[in-house]
Design an enzyme around this catalytic site. Structure first.
Site, PDB file in Angstrom:
ATOM      1  N   GLU A 114      18.330  -5.095  14.640  1.00 42.91           N
ATOM      2  CA  GLU A 114      18.345  -3.644  14.894  1.00 42.91           C
ATOM      3  C   GLU A 114      19.142  -3.352  16.158  1.00 42.91           C
ATOM      4  O   GLU A 114      19.533  -4.274  16.881  1.00 42.91           O
ATOM      5  CB  GLU A 114      16.913  -3.105  15.027  1.00 42.91           C
ATOM      6  CG  GLU A 114      16.179  -3.075  13.688  1.00 42.91           C
ATOM      7  CD  GLU A 114      14.768  -2.540  13.783  1.00 42.91           C
ATOM      8  OE1 GLU A 114      14.448  -1.847  14.765  1.00 42.91           O
ATOM      9  OE2 GLU A 114      13.985  -2.825  12.885  1.00 42.91           O
ATOM     10  N   HIS A 230      15.714   9.034  17.704  1.00 39.52           N
ATOM     11  CA  HIS A 230      16.205   8.043  16.739  1.00 39.52           C
ATOM     12  C   HIS A 230      17.437   8.639  16.062  1.00 39.52           C
ATOM     13  O   HIS A 230      17.432   9.813  15.693  1.00 39.52           O
ATOM     14  CB  HIS A 230      15.105   7.744  15.713  1.00 39.52           C
ATOM     15  CG  HIS A 230      15.371   6.525  14.888  1.00 39.52           C
ATOM     16  ND1 HIS A 230      16.359   6.480  13.936  1.00 39.52           N
ATOM     17  CD2 HIS A 230      14.784   5.311  14.880  1.00 39.52           C
ATOM     18  CE1 HIS A 230      16.366   5.275  13.372  1.00 39.52           C
ATOM     19  NE2 HIS A 230      15.416   4.537  13.928  1.00 39.52           N
ATOM     20  N   ARG A 277      19.791   2.760  20.910  1.00 32.16           N
ATOM     21  CA  ARG A 277      19.423   3.983  20.213  1.00 32.16           C
ATOM     22  C   ARG A 277      19.861   5.251  20.939  1.00 32.16           C
ATOM     23  O   ARG A 277      20.272   6.226  20.310  1.00 32.16           O
ATOM     24  CB  ARG A 277      17.901   3.990  20.093  1.00 32.16           C
ATOM     25  CG  ARG A 277      17.437   4.422  18.768  1.00 32.16           C
ATOM     26  CD  ARG A 277      15.975   4.150  18.629  1.00 32.16           C
ATOM     27  NE  ARG A 277      15.758   3.071  17.703  1.00 32.16           N
ATOM     28  CZ  ARG A 277      14.570   2.600  17.400  1.00 32.16           C
ATOM     29  NH1 ARG A 277      13.496   3.083  17.984  1.00 32.16           N
ATOM     30  NH2 ARG A 277      14.445   1.636  16.526  1.00 32.16           N
ATOM     31  N   HIS A 335      11.475  10.587  18.496  1.00 33.84           N
ATOM     32  CA  HIS A 335      10.883   9.421  17.822  1.00 33.84           C
ATOM     33  C   HIS A 335       9.812   8.731  18.659  1.00 33.84           C
ATOM     34  O   HIS A 335       8.799   8.304  18.131  1.00 33.84           O
ATOM     35  CB  HIS A 335      12.020   8.434  17.503  1.00 33.84           C
ATOM     36  CG  HIS A 335      11.589   7.222  16.761  1.00 33.84           C
ATOM     37  ND1 HIS A 335      11.002   7.288  15.509  1.00 33.84           N
ATOM     38  CD2 HIS A 335      11.669   5.900  17.067  1.00 33.84           C
ATOM     39  CE1 HIS A 335      10.734   6.061  15.080  1.00 33.84           C
ATOM     40  NE2 HIS A 335      11.114   5.196  16.010  1.00 33.84           N
ATOM     41  N   ARG A 370      13.416   2.846  24.857  1.00 34.61           N
ATOM     42  CA  ARG A 370      12.776   1.663  24.276  1.00 34.61           C
ATOM     43  C   ARG A 370      13.718   0.900  23.353  1.00 34.61           C
ATOM     44  O   ARG A 370      14.451   1.503  22.567  1.00 34.61           O
ATOM     45  CB  ARG A 370      11.526   2.089  23.497  1.00 34.61           C
ATOM     46  CG  ARG A 370      10.904   0.965  22.703  1.00 34.61           C
ATOM     47  CD  ARG A 370       9.615   1.376  22.049  1.00 34.61           C
ATOM     48  NE  ARG A 370       9.734   2.359  21.011  1.00 34.61           N
ATOM     49  CZ  ARG A 370      10.170   2.122  19.773  1.00 34.61           C
ATOM     50  NH1 ARG A 370      10.574   0.910  19.430  1.00 34.61           N
ATOM     51  NH2 ARG A 370      10.211   3.091  18.881  1.00 34.61           N
TER      52      ARG A 370
HETATM   53  C1  SIN Z   1      13.394   1.801  12.804  1.00 30.30           C
HETATM   54  O1  SIN Z   1      12.948   1.154  11.871  1.00 30.30           O
HETATM   55  O2  SIN Z   1      14.566   2.152  12.860  1.00 30.30           O
HETATM   56  C2  SIN Z   1      12.465   2.215  13.917  1.00 30.30           C
HETATM   57  C3  SIN Z   1      11.804   1.068  14.538  1.00 30.30           C
HETATM   58  C4  SIN Z   1      11.367   1.438  15.929  1.00 30.30           C
HETATM   59  O3  SIN Z   1      10.872   2.528  16.151  1.00 30.30           O
HETATM   60  O4  SIN Z   1      11.574   0.625  16.817  1.00 30.30           O
END
Ligand code: SIN
Length: 496
Positions: A114, A230, A277, A335, A370
């Site tokens: 991610e 997000h 993010r 988010h 975060r």
């Molecule tokens: C996601 O799946 O993109 C969100 C995961 C997160 O909040 O870290």
């Protein structure tokens, strides 16, 4: 009214609350939550998974470095290193509780990637339904645990204070019946504040009720201005709660497209679509406003979508979009709240007897932004630590001295609450500037007498006004020389 007594009350039935309660064994605990189960928590909606350095080529030190970089070095470094070292332990603990994480054909845990992670280290369950699997499994363990009494469909609206110590709560059920519960420790595990923003990935219950309660009793707050946006939720016109489109899709090769069909993140961050993010969310929001839309092209993501991305597939198909064949329209959303009630490593707030864990708490681990998939991790690791620290407490004893109830206060009328969501999104969304922040501050000030959400929003806006320079998710367009400069700066802004 008869006051019942218990050693510990935990408010909130998400992952952090349930793990705290489980770790308290055998000390009796009342777990209070607004829903009948954990279905209204942000935990249940968490898609990506849990970050843990378990690959042979990875290490907790690398995980810690990525966490610090994503957090714009605003993090508490000691907490970060501790969290990342505990992550593989947390995975083992969850497995021992019965959580079945996804495995590859050789039986090893599958590791996804991610944003902001320089390694594949996201452990997941049922593809993108990790939060739902965790909540379901932990809920079973909680139901079996003789030391936990689950009380659903109650709201905690007041804290009992004696000589400066929190020593109980007052609950109200759906019929309006009130109950007073004395406790030696009250743990707030009530989640974040995303539902106070017009666009949000959070459930309606993530409205900051626990944070407002802590603030009402005078607990110290920290970093309220840091709200994570997000980059990709499904853009459904007119809807407030927008379904998340997990970042793990970009980890599997999906990429963001402009309205003109160009790759959005090319040349904007060395990690491209997998940049941190805050950076990606700002790029998406800027493009969205300038050109009316942004799309996530996941048509190149092969494999069994029903197994790997069942939640995203279902949400998109429900809107008539087949993500295997066509790009998904996306929008940034509020988010996660990095700020909250200031706590130490054991979850203690500044008010004796009051503790906080999970998103409502701020122990500094996330800094100004975060890192992806560090939130379920924090809930598990910090919940275990707090629960263990509170074991052995006795029920609170009736004692002399003056008691007083501290109330959270009245709720804003629905129309004002909706207006507040719009104000917060516009003034304290992915891009912020002084005149809009100050105007929003004045608006919320006028609403404070009408409800606690305005008090909370006012505190957030005041913190955003006070931090004049951009940092992490708090991005000030007015500290850059021009709109273009602002965007350029945002690509760099502490996140490389
Ligand atoms: C996601 O799946 O993109 C969100 C995961 C997160 O909040 O870290």
């Amino acid at each position: 009214m008869k006051c019942e007594r218990t050693p510990v009350v935990v408010v909130g039935g998400g992952v952090a609350g349930m793990v705290t309660a489980l770790a308290l064994a055998p000390t009796p605990v009342r777990l209070l939550c607004r829903a009948n189960d954990a279905g209204d928590t942000a935990s249940v909606l968490a898609q990506g998974g849990i970050a843990a350095a378990i690959d042979a080529f990875d290490s907790p030190a690398r995980h810690a470095r990525d966490t610090l970089i994503a957090g714009a070095w605003h993090n508490d470094a000691t907490m970060v290193h501790w969290l990342c070292t505990q992550a593989p332990v947390a995975i083992k603990w969850l497995q021992a509780k019965g959580v079945g994480f996804d495995r590859d054909i050789s039986g090893h845990l599958q590791l996804g990637r991610e944003g902001g992670h320089r390694a594949a280290r996201i452990v997941h369950a049922d593809g993108d339904a990790t939060g739902a699997v965790l909540v379901r499994t932990l809920r079973q363990r909680v139901q079996e645990a003789p030391h936990i009494q689950w009380c659903g469909e109650v709201d905690v609206g007041a804290l009992l204070v004696r000589e400066g110590n929190v020593c109980g709560v007052r609950t109200r059920d759906l019929q309006g019946n009130e109950q007073e519960i004395g406790a030696s420790a009250v743990v707030l595990a009530t989640g974040g504040i995303g539902a106070l923003f017009e666009r949000s990935s959070n459930p309606p219950g993530a409205d900051g009720s626990g944070l407002a309660l802590g603030m009402a009793v005078g607990a110290r707050i920290r970093d309220l201005e840091f709200v994570q946006f997000h980059p990709t939720a499904l853009d459904r016109v007119g809807a407030q709660g927008l379904p998340l489109i997990t970042e793990a899709l970009r980890g599997a090769g999906a990429h963001l497209l402009t309205a003109a069909g160009q790759r959005l993140m090319t040349g904007r961050h060395p990690l491209g679509d997998l940049g941190p993010r805050d950076v990606v969310a700002r790029c998406v929001w800027h493009e969205y406003r300038e050109h009316g839309g942004v799309w996530l092209d996941a048509t190149g993501v092969k494999g069994d979508w029903a197994r790997r991305f069942p939640t995203v597939l279902k949400a998109c198909l429900a809107e008539g979009i087949d993500p295997r064949l066509q790009p998904i329209p996306v929008s940034p959303v509020a988010h996660f709240h990095m700020g909250g009630l200031a706590v130490d490593a054991d979850g203690r707030t500044s008010v004796p007897g009051l503790y906080a864990v999970g998103e409502v708490a701020c122990n500094g681990v996330h800094g100004a932004n975060r890192l992806a998939s560090n939130s379920l991790l924090e809930g598990v690791v910090c919940g275990r630590r707090l629960g263990t620290a509170l074991t052995g407490l006795n029920p609170s004893m009736p004692r002399g001295g003056a008691y007083r109830w501290v109330e959270r206060g009245t709720t804003l009328p629905p129309r004002t609450l909706q207006a507040l969501r719009v104000v917060l999104w516009q003034a304290a969304g992915p891009e912020r500037e002084t005149p809009r922040l100050q105007q929003a501050l004045r608006t919320c000030e006028a609403w404070i007498k009408n409800g606690w959400q305005a008090r909370l929003a006012h505190a957030l806006l005041a913190a955003a006004c006070a931090r004049e320079r951009s940092l992490g998710a708090h991005y000030r367009t007015d500290t850059a020389t021009s709109a273009r400069g602002a965007i350029k700066k945002s690509f760099i802004g502490g996140s490389l």
